[in-house]
Design an enzyme around this catalytic site. Structure first.
Site, PDB file in Angstrom:
ATOM      1  N   ARG A  85      10.847 -37.722  61.848  1.00 35.80           N
ATOM      2  CA  ARG A  85      12.044 -38.299  61.238  1.00 35.80           C
ATOM      3  C   ARG A  85      11.801 -38.569  59.765  1.00 35.80           C
ATOM      4  O   ARG A  85      10.703 -38.875  59.346  1.00 35.80           O
ATOM      5  CB  ARG A  85      12.393 -39.614  61.922  1.00 35.80           C
ATOM      6  CG  ARG A  85      12.805 -39.384  63.333  1.00 35.80           C
ATOM      7  CD  ARG A  85      13.161 -40.656  64.001  1.00 35.80           C
ATOM      8  NE  ARG A  85      13.791 -40.368  65.279  1.00 35.80           N
ATOM      9  CZ  ARG A  85      14.231 -41.272  66.105  1.00 35.80           C
ATOM     10  NH1 ARG A  85      14.121 -42.529  65.805  1.00 35.80           N
ATOM     11  NH2 ARG A  85      14.784 -40.936  67.244  1.00 35.80           N
ATOM     12  N   THR A  86      12.889 -38.499  58.991  1.00 36.44           N
ATOM     13  CA  THR A  86      12.796 -38.817  57.574  1.00 36.44           C
ATOM     14  C   THR A  86      12.623 -40.319  57.418  1.00 36.44           C
ATOM     15  O   THR A  86      13.489 -41.082  57.847  1.00 36.44           O
ATOM     16  CB  THR A  86      14.078 -38.386  56.845  1.00 36.44           C
ATOM     17  OG1 THR A  86      14.316 -37.017  57.078  1.00 36.44           O
ATOM     18  CG2 THR A  86      13.948 -38.632  55.358  1.00 36.44           C
ATOM     19  N   LEU A  87      11.526 -40.727  56.869  1.00 39.31           N
ATOM     20  CA  LEU A  87      11.322 -42.149  56.636  1.00 39.31           C
ATOM     21  C   LEU A  87      11.514 -42.503  55.171  1.00 39.31           C
ATOM     22  O   LEU A  87      12.090 -43.512  54.838  1.00 39.31           O
ATOM     23  CB  LEU A  87       9.921 -42.561  57.089  1.00 39.31           C
ATOM     24  CG  LEU A  87       9.720 -42.520  58.603  1.00 39.31           C
ATOM     25  CD1 LEU A  87       8.263 -42.739  58.936  1.00 39.31           C
ATOM     26  CD2 LEU A  87      10.580 -43.549  59.301  1.00 39.31           C
TER      27      LEU A  87
END
Lengths: 273, 245
Positions: free
Chosen positions: B22-24
């Protein structure tokens, strides 16, 4: 059409290159009560004949609003028609939600045709027994399409389907050149005249027919009975009184394919036209 | 990223998905995009910088692309997510063209499609880390809108992303008017970009201006703005500031 050894399932070709089950499905459309459609540059009018099973029952709904800019009139197995209308409404709503824009009719009609085609090529399915007159507006103007159980679709200036539709078609063929520039009211009048042709002498009144309109600035809606009766009276197109014999030949929307009824014979397969 | 490794086995509801996909946080980012409606269509400006944190690392990043016949997309934020969005739109336009039926997706449709994509990703806690500007013109109707990484979307006569909202929009609110000529529109955009160049540390002095009209989309060659650093306030900037050196 007569029974033969190649008509048991839809996945069997006849030696003449025909799929009889699909043709039988198209027979079902011919047995349903009439539906007509005509269009001008800016409006489309759909009309249908409502025949109730008995005096005690209400008549079946044959015209469905699919979206503000699209409506459909059906002939044949109304249950199949209802299911397809639900599919069309779903497609329109999903497209509207994603793109905030109305689904172009041309695309809906192709999706419908592809859906019908699937049923002509699966051994565990049967073709839809309903013909649809799809009326819709999009960027490129007013459109009227006919979708048939074979999975073919055609665009028309005016068309009629169902029982005794030939009479309506003859009337429409005579008059269609005037439709493109006709006013909305003239278009409705022509629709009522075309319906009257299919009644073959029976009195035209608003209780036996349904009219729906869609046009530029006018979302799809079914005209109410009072308005239709007014228009009938205004145009003075009440037919002559006929004996009960002719009126008794009811074509119900739920068909029992008449054995040896419409004799198509060995000719060009209807779906190829 | 130790805390991520320990989180995985506990989070059995996720199944085969791993948090690490996931894009953090964003890595390579573009800064502001500014756009406005003018007489014949839309004008959009963006610099060509791709920052890697505080390093101005990439200096040839095109942050504006044509979408189909009628639309122009500009993006700020994570560059790789912008490239992913271009892939989605490529497929969308391809299928639209394959219908071959005279209908085509206009800027309004593309904007709403992007809103759905951005909002859905946000709901899955895996956002596309971008602020997008979508402009275009179809059948004489001009359209200009924006979508953020959380799915906030709206249309306006002029829009901007990131710092552009704070530095460029006030200028546009004062000086934008209907039916700007092309020259006036460009001058106005350059005025906005110049302020951003002075004040936004992730801006670089290499920009492109794109225009979209009924005829199609054109994008200028990269060029730089003239700047003036001889303001007296820049000499001895701390004079009069108590406590500074």
């Amino acid at each position: 059409m007569f029974r033969n050894q190649y008509d048991t399932d839809v996945t069997t070709w006849s030696p003449a290159g025909r799929l009889f089950q699909v043709e039988y499905a198209m027979e079902a459309v011919k047995q349903g009560s009439a539906a007509i459609g005509l269009r001008s540059k800016t409006h489309i009018v759909l009309g249908c004949v409502n025949k109730a099973n008995s005096e005690l029952s209400s008549h079946q709904k044959k015209i469905f609003k699919v979206d503000d800019h699209i409506g459909v009139a059906i002939a044949g197995l109304t249950a199949d028609g209802r299911v397809l209308s639900r599919y069309m409404r779903n497609e329109c709503i999903n497209y509207s939600f994603t793109y905030e824009s109305p689904l172009p009719v041309g695309r809906l009609v192709v999706q419908l045709a592809d859906k019908a085609q699937v049923c002509t090529q699966r051994s565990w399915k049967r073709p839809y027994g309903v013909g649809l007159l799809v009326a819709g507006l999009d960027e490129s103007g007013a459109h009227l399409y006919y979708n048939c159980p074979s999975g073919n679709y055609f665009e028309y200036q005016a068309f009629a389907i169902g029982s005794r539709s030939q009479a309506a078609k003859t009337y429409l063929e005579r008059r269609f050149e005037s439709f493109t520039d006709a006013s909305r009211d003239d278009l409705v009048k022509d629709a009522l005249m075309a319906i009257r042709e299919t009644l073959q002498g029976e009195t035209l009144k608003s209780s036996v027919c349904t009219i729906a309109v869609v046009g530029v600035g006018e979302p799809f809606h079914i005209l109410d009975q009072a308005t239709v009766q007014q228009m009938i009276d205004a145009f003075e197109i009440v037919g002559e009184q006929e004996g009960p014999a002719a009126a008794g030949q009811e074509a119900s929307a739920e068909p029992e394919p008449e054995q040896g009824g419409a004799a198509a014979g060995e000719g060009v397969a209807p779906m190829d036209i | 990223m130790d805390f991520m490794a320990s989180k995985q086995p506990e989070n059995s509801l996720l199944g085969p998905e791993a948090d690490s996909q996931r894009t953090l946080y964003p890595y390579v980012t573009g800064t502001s995009v500014v756009a406005l409606k003018y007489k014949d269509g839309i004008l959009m400006a963006a610099d060509m910088g791709g920052s890697y944190g505080s390093t101005l690392r990439y200096k040839n990043v095109e942050r504006m692309k044509a979408i189909g016949k009628h639309s122009l997309l500009g993006a700020s934020g994570e560059i790789s997510d912008f490239q992913e969005i271009l892939r989605y739109l490529d497929d969308l336009i391809l299928y639209d063209n394959m219908w071959d039926d005279g209908n085509s997706l206009g800027p309004k449709e593309v904007h709403n499609y992007l809103t759905r994509v951005m909002y859905n990703r946000r709901n899955k806690f895996n956002p596309l880390w971008n602020s997008l500007v979508l402009g275009g013109i179809k059948n004489g109707q001009k359209y200009l809108g924006t979508v953020s990484m959380i799915g906030v979307n709206f249309e306006d006569d002029h829009v901007a992303t990131g710092f552009g909202n704070h530095l460029a929009r006030p200028i546009l609110r004062q000086e934008w008017h209907e039916n700007l000529s092309f020259e006036d529109g460009v001058k106005l955009l350059e005025k906005c970009m110049r302020v951003l160049l002075y004040r936004d540390r992730s801006a670089i002095n290499k920009l492109q201006i794109a225009k979209i009209t009924e005829e199609g989309m054109t994008i200028s060659q990269p060029y730089s703005l003239k700047t003036y650093w001889e303001f007296s306030a820049f000499e001895n900037p701390t004079q009069g500031a108590v406590g500074s050196w």
